[in-house]
Scaffold this active site. Structure first.
Site, PDB file in Angstrom:
ATOM      1  N   CYS B 139       0.830  -1.198   0.000  1.00 46.83           N
ATOM      2  CA  CYS B 139       0.000   0.000   0.000  1.00 46.83           C
ATOM      3  C   CYS B 139       0.871   1.258   0.000  1.00 46.83           C
ATOM      4  O   CYS B 139       1.705   1.428   0.887  1.00 46.83           O
ATOM      5  CB  CYS B 139      -0.946   0.009   1.189  1.00 46.83           C
ATOM      6  SG  CYS B 139      -2.447  -0.854   0.799  1.00 46.83           S
ATOM      7  N   CYS B 347     -11.444   0.349 -45.157  1.00 48.59           N
ATOM      8  CA  CYS B 347     -11.077   1.728 -44.814  1.00 48.59           C
ATOM      9  C   CYS B 347     -12.291   2.648 -44.886  1.00 48.59           C
ATOM     10  O   CYS B 347     -13.061   2.601 -45.848  1.00 48.59           O
ATOM     11  CB  CYS B 347      -9.998   2.218 -45.789  1.00 48.59           C
ATOM     12  SG  CYS B 347      -9.531   3.939 -45.504  1.00 48.59           S
ATOM     13  N   CYS B 353      -4.644   7.496 -39.754  1.00 44.95           N
ATOM     14  CA  CYS B 353      -3.349   6.865 -40.005  1.00 44.95           C
ATOM     15  C   CYS B 353      -2.417   7.874 -40.670  1.00 44.95           C
ATOM     16  O   CYS B 353      -1.236   7.962 -40.344  1.00 44.95           O
ATOM     17  CB  CYS B 353      -3.513   5.618 -40.875  1.00 44.95           C
ATOM     18  SG  CYS B 353      -4.309   5.929 -42.472  1.00 44.95           S
ATOM     19  N   CYS B 357       1.066   9.261 -39.118  1.00 45.23           N
ATOM     20  CA  CYS B 357       2.313   8.938 -39.809  1.00 45.23           C
ATOM     21  C   CYS B 357       2.980  10.207 -40.337  1.00 45.23           C
ATOM     22  O   CYS B 357       4.188  10.392 -40.202  1.00 45.23           O
ATOM     23  CB  CYS B 357       2.042   7.964 -40.944  1.00 45.23           C
ATOM     24  SG  CYS B 357       3.550   7.258 -41.631  1.00 45.23           S
TER      25      CYS B 357
END
Lengths: 440, 434
Positions: B139, B347, B353, B357
């Site tokens: 704890c 898609c 994405c 990216c």
């Protein structure tokens, strides 16, 4: 609108094959896995969940939805089938908007319940398509039970009895088992011959024999069934249809909605199924909506549902009403048929307006009609020797009738709503009661 | 049908699911309800020494972190050990164990770091008929300020010492519960092993402040304008816990040490993952505190189905199967070359994405006319970020380049034989392959 739609009379081929295929396609297509997860994630796993209380078969809905969340639709299916062996059909035909989904706390919070019905279908389809039947029979008890009627009540009862090791024979008057699942529900709610697929799947338990073409009262007597079996369960349904009692009811074109639906369900080629140009449906229940919508889908130009009371009193749910309206069915309230006109063939229907006290207001309206469907409810075809209650078989407890060793459930028994899911619950509970008795 | 029964260091239970030492196991009433619902065992909420019990704050004890749709992902607490008298707890433990003899009854204990304190409490716990004890060295709040809980768990020598006392003064199996608030989890586990512990359990909660109120400028949960760090648990901590479990399962000194896995276990799948990582039992708290005891039905049915599908008859059949596949980075195969592939049928053209990216990675996704997103193999390093941010499962996948093909990014032929950093020419420590 095709030209064939404008031809008077009752005739087939108002719509082409493609239109009909599209019209009678699945009303609620199955969720894909992603949709199912998104829908499942909305469930709160409520304590003592209101949806379960609202389900006549008391399926543990939060549990099965959690099992979908956890990536196991088959475990979810098992949870459903434990309570409701016809959970697949119920997922398709239950008026969820007045049962589990109406009770969903998210309906109260946002007006958007968890889509329990479609999730149930996703789960049950997953297991059935995999060909898995998750139950096996207990050791044979040597006891035999007769089940009269292969509809939802009879099938649910037979399956549970078979599980307990009893040998079951189901007798049904029609050529195919399934009862209203096979003969009495709109085609777009249960496409792809689902009713027979479900019966085949249910029979995998073993220990159940079905004899079709056997009608109680013909070569089959209750007395003989009692003598030959250790117990009898009656899941006869309601097969009698009342007349309107009007002048002109013998005209060609005045028919029973249940017969129309049954014919439609057994028709392989819908281009060959005749339908009127102008159709009037008398009644206000699910059968009325199923008949009206399917008339429209077959290519009828105008379809009217005439219901004698106000909209709020209509047995078909608002969702069903809106479904009908969205297909172009006209809903008329506070009207009752007054007379049918025509020469040999029906030409028009005269409706009388009614006040809230059901008394005619004096105003009338006449609708063109080549075809009229009576959907004013079905009645029990009397069975000798049984006490009745309100025109149905009187029962106490889990479906015990006035005759020892005879149980009843489903639409033919008094009490409960006339729903598939109610019939399943009654059949299942009667089976447990029979089992307890046979074991005693 | 798979058999879920477990025998964890001699403690038997009908399934591997135990409720962790926490509020759900603080009282007879709760524990009976848990057993009735189907839980395999409990670790009774931590008992303290004889005398006036600890007190808890009288304001909020919990704080939460939510995901979308207010789904609880993390829970933080500042509750202390049981605040009920020792005698009351012992009587209740005895009564429950008597009525549920087939369930695992483990009792969590935290008393001062003095031999006499442990010597005093152990026989009293043993007298209840409990199956084992768990030493709360974890704890991170409150008790640690008094030299207990994680204050002990952060000093391996103390762990070893206390464990040895316990092994000396009781015949019950001793499970040492570890705190994750430490740099190297292997050290306390080793200490427990040296002290003679039968098993370790982990993780206890992680030091945390869930949020700061931007009007009062106080941490949540707030007690009269102030807040204190609490212990964090729930689904959010599972990856941390799994990693720590794997460390202990792999380490030379502790690899045979039985482990009871704790941390964010919410479904059968989480439990199966812990078992695959060598755990012989799993402990659950936050999921039960969020949804109630009823979740056990999903867990047992789910684990059973998984095992049936895999052909595992018992828990032992797959326990630890993932451990050999946990390795060091330096041994990962550098000739395993993959490229992202976007399934155009799946898609939905959200462009997440691309954003991920283009902005933060390798500019390896092109937006073609009509919002058609396609991977540029010349740039793709196969980092997996596009897969992770894509809202559609299985829309983007990582596909392996076959041996003999040329990786357009490096211009090199993909080799069939594995090769890792230990033999890589860029590694100054590399040993030439023989």
């Amino acid at each position: 609108m095709t030209e064939a739609m404008r031809l008077d009379g009752i005739r087939p081929g108002r719509l082409g094959e493609e239109d009909l295929a599209r019209n009678f396609d699945d009303l609620h297509p199955r969720f894909d896995p992603h949709e199912a997860l998104v829908a499942a994630d909305r469930c709160y796993f409520c304590h003592d969940a209101p949806c379960v209380t609202a389900c006549p078969t008391e399926i543990d809905i939060p549990l099965f939805i959690r099992q979908i969340q956890a990536g196991q639709p088959e475990s979810a299916a098992k949870t459903i089938f434990d309570q409701n062996i016809l959970g697949g059909m119920c997922a398709r035909v239950c008026p969820v908007e007045t049962l589990c989904q109406e009770a969903c706390v998210r309906e109260a919070a946002e007006g958007k319940p968890v889509e329990i019905g479609r999730l149930q279908r996703y789960a049950t389809d997953s297991m059935m398509q995999a060909g898995e039947h998750p139950y096996s029979r207990a050791a044979e008890t040597g006891k035999t039970v007769a089940v009269v009627g292969a509809g939802p009540a009879g099938l649910a009862c037979a399956h549970r009895l078979a599980m307990h090791g009893h040998a079951v024979t189901i007798y049904d008057a029609r050529p195919k088992p399934g009862g209203l699942n096979e003969y009495g529900i709109a085609a777009y709610k249960t496409p792809a011959d689902y009713a027979q697929a479900e019966v085949d799947w249910l029979l995998k338990i073993g220990g159940i024999r079905i004899e079709t073409g056997r009608k109680l009262g013909d070569d089959l007597t209750l007395e003989q069934l009692r003598a030959d079996h250790d117990a009898v369960f009656l899941g006869l349904g309601l097969t009698g249809v009342g007349a309107l009692g009007l002048e002109g009811e013998d005209l060609t074109g005045a028919e029973n909605a249940v017969d129309f639906i049954a014919t439609l369900r057994q028709q392989d080629d819908l281009t060959q199924l005749p339908i009127g140009r102008h159709v009037v449906v008398i009644g206000g229940g699910m059968t009325a909506v199923d008949a009206a919508v399917q008339s429209k889908l077959l290519g009828a130009e105008t379809v009217t549902i005439a219901y004698r009371r106000a909209r709020e009193r209509m047995p078909a749910s608002r969702w069903e009403q809106d479904l009908a309206a969205s297909h172009g069915v006209r809903l008329m309230f506070n009207v009752a048929p007054h007379a049918l006109h025509g020469e040999g063939k029906l030409r028009e229907v005269e409706l009388a307006y009614l006040g809230d006290d059901m008394a005619p207001t004096g105003e009338k309206v006449t609708l063109r009609a080549d075809q009229l469907f009576r959907a004013i409810g079905q009645k029990l075809e009397a069975v000798e020797g049984l006490d009745l209650d309100g025109g149905k078989i009187a029962v106490t407890g889990a479906g015990r009738t006035s005759l020892d060793g005879v149980w009843a459930g489903g639409d033919c028994a008094a009490g409960g709503e006339d729903l598939t899911v109610t019939a399943v619950a009654e059949g299942r509970d009667a089976a447990e009661d029979i089992h307890a008795r046979l074991n005693a | 049908m798979a058999d879920l029964t477990t025998d964890f260091v001699g403690i038997k239970s009908p399934n591997p699911f135990w409720l962790a030492s926490a509020p759900p196991t603080d009282k007879e009433y709760n524990v009976r309800r848990a057993f009735d619902a189907g839980w395999g065992g409990v670790v009774w909420k931590t008992l303290g020494a004889e005398g006036p019990p600890v007190v808890n704050v009288n304001g909020p004890r919990y704080g939460a972190i939510y995901g979308a749709d207010r789904r609880l992902l993390g829970l933080n607490n500042i509750e202390l050990i049981t605040d009920r008298p020792l005698e009351t707890n012992l009587n209740e433990i005895k009564a429950v164990k008597r009525d549920y003899p087939d369930r695992a009854m483990v009792v969590s204990i935290m008393v001062p770091c003095e031999e006499e304190a442990w010597k005093a409490i152990l026989p009293r716990v043993e007298e209840t008929g409990a199956d084992g004890i768990e030493l709360n060295f974890g704890c991170p709040h409150g008790m640690s300020e008094r030299g207990m809980g994680s204050a002990v768990g952060q000093v391996p020598e103390y762990i070893e010492m206390v464990t040895r006392w316990c092994k000396q003064y009781t015949r019950m199996p001793v499970i040492v519960k570890l705190t994750p608030n430490i740099t190297d989890i292997r050290k306390p586990a080793e200490a427990a092993a040296k002290g003679g512990a039968d098993a370790v359990s982990l993780i206890n909660t992680i030091n945390s402040i869930t949020s700061v109120d931007l009007d009062s400028f106080a941490p949540e949960p707030t007690i009269d304008g102030k807040g204190s760090h609490g212990g964090y648990c729930g689904p959010a901590v599972k990856p941390i816990a799994l990693s720590m479990v794997s460390e202990i399962a792999r380490a030379e000194a502790t690899r045979d040490m039985p482990i009871s896995g704790i941390g964010g276990i919410t479904t059968w799948r989480d439990a199966a993952e812990y078992i695959a990582m060598s755990c012989g039992s799993v402990q659950v708290c936050t999921a039960a505190m969020t949804y109630g005891f009823g979740i056990i039905k999903e867990m047992t049915a789910g684990l059973e189905r998984y095992m049936d599908e895999k052909g595992f008859a018992t828990i032992e059949d797959f326990r630890g199967m993932a451990v050999p596949n946990v390795t060091d980075w330096q041994y990962l195969n550098l000739n395993y070359v993959t490229k992202a592939r976007i399934d155009q049928d799946l898609c939905i053209k959200c462009g997440r994405c691309y954003a991920a990216c283009e902005d933060t990675s390798h500019q390896a996704i092109a937006i073609n006319p009509g919002r058609v997103f396609e991977v540029i193999d010349e740039e793709c390093v196969a980092c997996n970020l596009c897969v992770d941010v894509c809202p559609v499962e299985a829309c983007i996948t990582m596909e392996r380049l076959e041996a003999g093909t040329v990786d357009p990014r490096t211009g090199k032929v993909v080799e069939a034989a594995p090769a890792d950093w230990t033999t890589h020419p860029n590694n100054p420590m590399a040993q030439a392959a023989e």
